[in-house]
Design a protein around this motif. Structure first.
Motif, short mmCIF file in Angstrom:
data_model
loop_
_atom_site.label_atom_id
_atom_site.label_comp_id
_atom_site.label_asym_id
_atom_site.label_seq_id
_atom_site.Cartn_x
_atom_site.Cartn_y
_atom_site.Cartn_z
N LEU A 163 3.13 8.46 -10.68
CA LEU A 163 2.48 9.68 -10.22
C LEU A 163 2.27 9.68 -8.71
CD1 LEU A 163 1.03 12.34 -10.97
CD2 LEU A 163 -1.07 11.01 -11.14
N TYR A 164 1.69 8.60 -8.18
CA TYR A 164 1.42 8.56 -6.75
C TYR A 164 2.71 8.54 -5.93
CZ TYR A 164 -3.65 8.06 -6.98
OH TYR A 164 -4.98 8.30 -7.17
N THR A 165 3.73 7.86 -6.44
CA THR A 165 5.01 7.83 -5.74
C THR A 165 5.65 9.22 -5.75
OG1 THR A 165 5.30 5.52 -6.37
CG2 THR A 165 7.25 6.69 -5.57
N ALA A 172 2.73 10.93 8.76
CA ALA A 172 1.90 9.74 8.97
C ALA A 172 2.74 8.49 8.70
CB ALA A 172 0.69 9.78 8.03
N ALA A 173 2.15 7.34 8.95
CA ALA A 173 2.88 6.08 8.76
C ALA A 173 3.36 5.93 7.33
CB ALA A 173 1.98 4.90 9.16
N ARG A 174 2.53 6.37 6.35
CA ARG A 174 2.93 6.24 4.95
C ARG A 174 4.14 7.11 4.64
NH1 ARG A 174 -1.64 9.34 5.25
NH2 ARG A 174 -1.68 11.35 4.15
N ILE A 219 0.82 -1.21 0.00
CA ILE A 219 0.00 0.00 0.00
C ILE A 219 0.85 1.26 0.00
CG2 ILE A 219 -1.64 1.34 1.37
CD1 ILE A 219 -2.94 -1.30 2.18
N TYR A 220 1.84 1.32 0.87
CA TYR A 220 2.64 2.53 0.98
C TYR A 220 3.54 2.76 -0.23
CZ TYR A 220 1.19 2.55 5.89
OH TYR A 220 0.46 2.57 7.04
N SER A 221 3.88 1.69 -0.95
CA SER A 221 4.69 1.84 -2.16
C SER A 221 3.86 2.28 -3.36
CB SER A 221 5.36 0.51 -2.51
OG SER A 221 4.39 -0.46 -2.90
N ASN A 222 2.51 2.32 -3.18
CA ASN A 222 1.58 2.72 -4.23
C ASN A 222 1.36 1.64 -5.30
OD1 ASN A 222 1.10 5.45 -3.23
ND2 ASN A 222 3.21 5.81 -3.83
N VAL A 223 1.90 0.44 -5.08
CA VAL A 223 1.63 -0.66 -5.99
C VAL A 223 0.15 -1.03 -5.94
CG1 VAL A 223 2.08 -3.11 -6.45
CG2 VAL A 223 3.98 -1.56 -5.95
N PHE A 224 -0.43 -1.00 -4.73
CA PHE A 224 -1.84 -1.39 -4.59
C PHE A 224 -2.75 -0.44 -5.36
CE2 PHE A 224 -5.80 -1.64 -1.86
CZ PHE A 224 -6.19 -2.88 -2.36
N VAL A 225 -2.52 0.87 -5.23
CA VAL A 225 -3.38 1.82 -5.94
C VAL A 225 -3.19 1.69 -7.44
CG1 VAL A 225 -1.79 3.79 -5.93
CG2 VAL A 225 -4.25 4.20 -5.90
N ALA A 226 -1.97 1.38 -7.89
CA ALA A 226 -1.73 1.17 -9.32
C ALA A 226 -2.48 -0.06 -9.82
CB ALA A 226 -0.23 1.04 -9.59
N VAL A 227 -2.49 -1.12 -9.00
CA VAL A 227 -3.20 -2.34 -9.37
C VAL A 227 -4.70 -2.09 -9.45
CG1 VAL A 227 -3.84 -4.65 -8.56
CG2 VAL A 227 -1.45 -3.94 -8.52
N LEU A 228 -5.27 -1.40 -8.47
CA LEU A 228 -6.72 -1.20 -8.48
C LEU A 228 -7.16 -0.30 -9.63
CD1 LEU A 228 -7.80 1.77 -7.16
CD2 LEU A 228 -6.79 0.75 -5.12
N LEU A 229 -6.33 0.68 -10.00
CA LEU A 229 -6.66 1.50 -11.16
C LEU A 229 -6.56 0.70 -12.45
CD1 LEU A 229 -4.90 4.87 -10.19
CD2 LEU A 229 -7.36 4.40 -10.25
N THR A 230 -5.66 -0.27 -12.47
CA THR A 230 -5.56 -1.18 -13.62
C THR A 230 -6.81 -2.04 -13.72
OG1 THR A 230 -3.16 -1.23 -13.32
CG2 THR A 230 -4.12 -2.92 -14.74
#
Length: 292
Positions: free
Chosen positions: A50-52, A68-70, A9-20
């Motif tokens: 972009l998110y990174t 924050a933790a992120r 999540i913090y690496s932004n891989v998760f958000v990239a996957v969900l947008l895919t």
């Protein structure tokens, strides 16, 4: 397991996957839209970069009491993230010749707005500001840009920009935007403390957590009303209505359980997870419909 989840999540891989996944669902719900692998691939690579970039940009200027933790995770792995961003940009450059010039031109406005979310690109009477500094605009900007890229991009890449505004496609774009707005508002509520310290005028800082959640619930209901309208226009409308109904129930449940004291990781798992569920539900509905 917790360490791997935080990294995802913090690496932004998760958000990239969900947008895919969101982009892939667009190919499923739009009739006659030809699946082209390089569009979801570009969404993954572009959103990761972009998110990174958003996370890394001026992170050293954030006061320690507002980290924050992120932010702490990103500071720890900043060099690795920079290498990963560079590799993603390199792969994107290899994919770029797959697109024609018109498609690239129409992606540029979204890229500018996305960059301007963090970098001051907006001229105002008080100097240059970020788009996120516009009062109450954060969730709306995110939902519009994400919808434009995950739904609009697959459409105009094949059929041109005018196709996005037809009677058959624009309601689908509106439904996508409303859903993303509904699941983005909670992140405004999550950031209420830091945004107050930063002097941002957001939905949460303006109306508070409780009222902000109520506004979010109104958006959820408006989204579901739009989804019901779309379902009634489609074949197998009862099955489509049931698909949207399940997602609607899950979003309501998430709002009911949401608390201001939730850790930021839980916000991501719940509300970004809902985007994955929404995308997979649409994909599965389309696949079962095509097999029937």
């Amino acid at each position: 397991m917790g360490r791997q989840v935080r990294a995802l999540i913090y690496s932004n891989v998760f958000v990239a996957v969900l947008l895919t996944f969101l982009t892939a669902s667009s190919y499923e719900i739009v009739d006659s839209l030809e699946e082209r692998w390089y569009v979801p691939a570009s969404i993954f690579l572009g959103s990761f970069v972009l998110y990174t970039f958003h996370r890394l940009y001026k992170i050293d200027f954030i006061p320690k009491d507002q980290l924050a933790a992120r932010h702490l995770w990103v500071l720890k792995y900043a060099n690795s993230l920079k290498y990963a961003m560079s590799f993603a940009v390199f792969i994107q450059l290899l994919i770029l010749p797959s697109f024609d010039a018109d498609a690239i031109v129409w992606v540029i406005p979204a890229a500018i707005i996305s960059a301007g979310y963090t970098i001051p690109l907006l001229p105002t009477s008080n100097g240059w500001q970020r788009f996120r500094d516009i009062p109450l605009a954060k969730p709306l900007i995110i939902s519009i840009v994400a919808s434009y890229l995950t739904f609009g991009f697959p459409v105009f890449e094949q059929w041109g920009m005018n196709a996005l505004f037809t009677k058959s496609l624009f309601p689908l774009f509106t439904e996508r935007m409303l859903f993303l707005l509904a699941v983005t508002i909670p992140f405004d509520l999550r950031d209420i403390s830091n945004d107050k310290h930063a002097g941002l005028n957001t939905l949460a800082t303006e109306f508070g957590f409780k009222r902000g959640r109520q506004i979010g619930l109104v958006v959820v209901v408006v989204w579901f009303a739009q989804a019901c309208y779309l379902s009634l226009q489609m074949e197998n409308n009862l099955q489509m209505l049931l698909t949207y109904g399940v997602v609607f129930a899950l979003v309501l449940f998430a709002y009911a359980k949401m608390k201001e004291a939730w850790a930021e990781l839980r916000y991501s798992l719940v509300f970004e997870g809902l985007i994955v569920i929404y995308s997979v539900a649409l994909i599965l509905f389309s696949r079962f419909h095509s097999m029937a």
